[in-house]
Enzyme design. Structure first.
Site, PDB file in Angstrom:
ATOM      1  N   ASN A   9     -14.272  16.710 -12.715  1.00 55.08           N
ATOM      2  CA  ASN A   9     -14.796  18.343 -12.323  1.00 55.08           C
ATOM      3  C   ASN A   9     -14.987  18.705 -13.743  1.00 55.08           C
ATOM      4  O   ASN A   9     -13.936  19.600 -14.146  1.00 55.08           O
ATOM      5  CB  ASN A   9     -13.979  18.904 -11.598  1.00 55.08           C
ATOM      6  CG  ASN A   9     -14.316  20.644 -11.126  1.00 55.08           C
ATOM      7  OD1 ASN A   9     -15.412  20.643 -11.514  1.00 55.08           O
ATOM      8  ND2 ASN A   9     -13.777  21.291 -10.618  1.00 55.08           N
ATOM      9  N   GLU A  50      -5.515  20.942  -4.254  1.00 60.43           N
ATOM     10  CA  GLU A  50      -5.091  21.538  -5.624  1.00 60.43           C
ATOM     11  C   GLU A  50      -4.378  22.702  -5.423  1.00 60.43           C
ATOM     12  O   GLU A  50      -4.924  23.915  -5.146  1.00 60.43           O
ATOM     13  CB  GLU A  50      -6.459  21.834  -6.290  1.00 60.43           C
ATOM     14  CG  GLU A  50      -7.371  20.535  -6.301  1.00 60.43           C
ATOM     15  CD  GLU A  50      -8.535  20.756  -7.252  1.00 60.43           C
ATOM     16  OE1 GLU A  50      -8.525  19.871  -8.171  1.00 60.43           O
ATOM     17  OE2 GLU A  50      -9.206  21.589  -7.448  1.00 60.43           O
ATOM     18  N   GLY A  68      -9.717  18.184 -13.777  1.00 61.55           N
ATOM     19  CA  GLY A  68     -10.432  19.218 -14.746  1.00 61.55           C
ATOM     20  C   GLY A  68     -10.739  18.904 -16.107  1.00 61.55           C
ATOM     21  O   GLY A  68     -11.258  18.025 -16.635  1.00 61.55           O
TER      22      GLY A  68
HETATM   23  P1  PGA Z   1      -7.292  20.808 -14.270  1.00 61.06           P
HETATM   24  O1  PGA Z   1      -8.508  21.119 -13.043  1.00 61.06           O
HETATM   25  O2  PGA Z   1      -7.334  19.016 -14.224  1.00 61.06           O
HETATM   26  O3  PGA Z   1      -8.133  21.264 -15.406  1.00 61.06           O
HETATM   27  O4  PGA Z   1      -6.073  21.582 -13.782  1.00 61.06           O
HETATM   28  C1  PGA Z   1      -8.296  20.452 -11.820  1.00 61.06           C
HETATM   29  C2  PGA Z   1      -9.619  21.242 -10.791  1.00 61.06           C
HETATM   30  O5  PGA Z   1      -9.757  22.354 -10.959  1.00 61.06           O
HETATM   31  O6  PGA Z   1     -10.412  20.498 -10.215  1.00 61.06           O
END
Ligand code: PGA
Length: 251
Positions: free
Chosen positions: A9, A168, A235
């Site tokens: 993402n 999440e 992310g």
């Molecule tokens: P992160 O985000 O891996 O930067 O914590 C994950 C997401 O929001 O899909």
């Protein structure tokens, strides 16, 4: 049987040139390995068509990060599910906590978006998860149950079977604070039982449930080893080809 999936993402990151470059790098890196999971990148709307042109769609899936809650018309600035599908994308993230928090997306709106995405044969990657306060006051299982029931339980079993879910925990997104593998497993098993309660065991067993929130090469293996965790929504670590591939190869 359900699939293992690692999906990136990118959020609101990369210029077009940077994004196309990153997509090419991931595409190239995948050529050299026998990935044990499906791999998807979800990119800004502006990048979709160009990225579709540089990746091998049989090895690397492409998705948007959102779509509108209307099909077409006077909704300045919005991008519809048919528009997303017309770029060659096959996936769309819906209900990300940043959309819920900063853009006021409710379960009612998300229900509409899921239906519009499914009508275009886009696979929704539907996000759910509790905030820190809900984790600390012990309501987190109920909060996630409600998110699923409100937005998704009007779907037929057939349509529900087309979804990918992503758990999440909001307190773990972009914070460097990952849920422990045990916390992830507890929630994923709970989600699967909620699905089983509504649609039966077969639908529940076939549903891919991804974990998201500060997932990185160093913790992916342990999290993915849990029986109800079928991969990750990534992310920050998806913005670097080597880190993303480090997570892909955790399977
Ligand atoms: P992160 O985000 O891996 O930067 O914590 C994950 C997401 O929001 O899909």
């Amino acid at each position: 049987m359900r699939k293992n999936i690692v999906a990136g993402n990118w959020k609101m990151n990369t210029t077009l040139a940077e994004g196309v470059g990153l997509a090419k790098d991931v595409n190239e890196a995948l050529k050299g390995i026998d990935a044990k999971c499906d791999v998807v990148i979800c990119v800004p709307f502006t990048h979709l068509a160009s990225v579709a042109g540089v990746i091998d769609s049989s090895k690397l899936g492409l998705g948007a990060e959102n779509c509108a809650d209307h099909v077409k018309g006077a909704y300045t600035g919005e991008v519809s599910a048919p528009m997303v599908a017309s770029t060659g994308a096959g996936y769309v993230i819906l209900g990300h906590s940043e959309r819920r928090q900063y853009y006021g997306e409710t379960s009612e709106i998300l229900k509409t978006k899921v239906n519009l995405a499914l009508a275009e044969n886009l696979t929704p990657i539907f996000c759910i998860g509790e905030v820190l306060e809900e984790r600390e006051n012990g309501t987190f299982l109920d909060v996630v149950t409600k998110q699923i029931e409100e937005a998704l339980f009007d779907l037929s079993a057939e349509d529900f079977g087309k979804l990918i879910l992503a758990y999440e925990p909001v307190w773990a997104i972009g914070t460097g604070k990952t849920a422990t593998a045990e916390q992830a497993e507890e929630m994923h098993a709970h989600i699967r039982s909620v699905i089983a309660g509504k649609y039966g065991n077969e639908v529940a067993e076939n549903c891919s449930i991804l974990y998201g929130g500060s997932c990185k090469p160093s913790n992916a293996k342990e999290i993915f080893s849990k029986p109800d965790v079928d991969g990750g929504l990534i992310g920050g670590a998806a913005l670097d080809c080597a880190s993303f591939m480090g997570i892909v190869t955790a399977f």
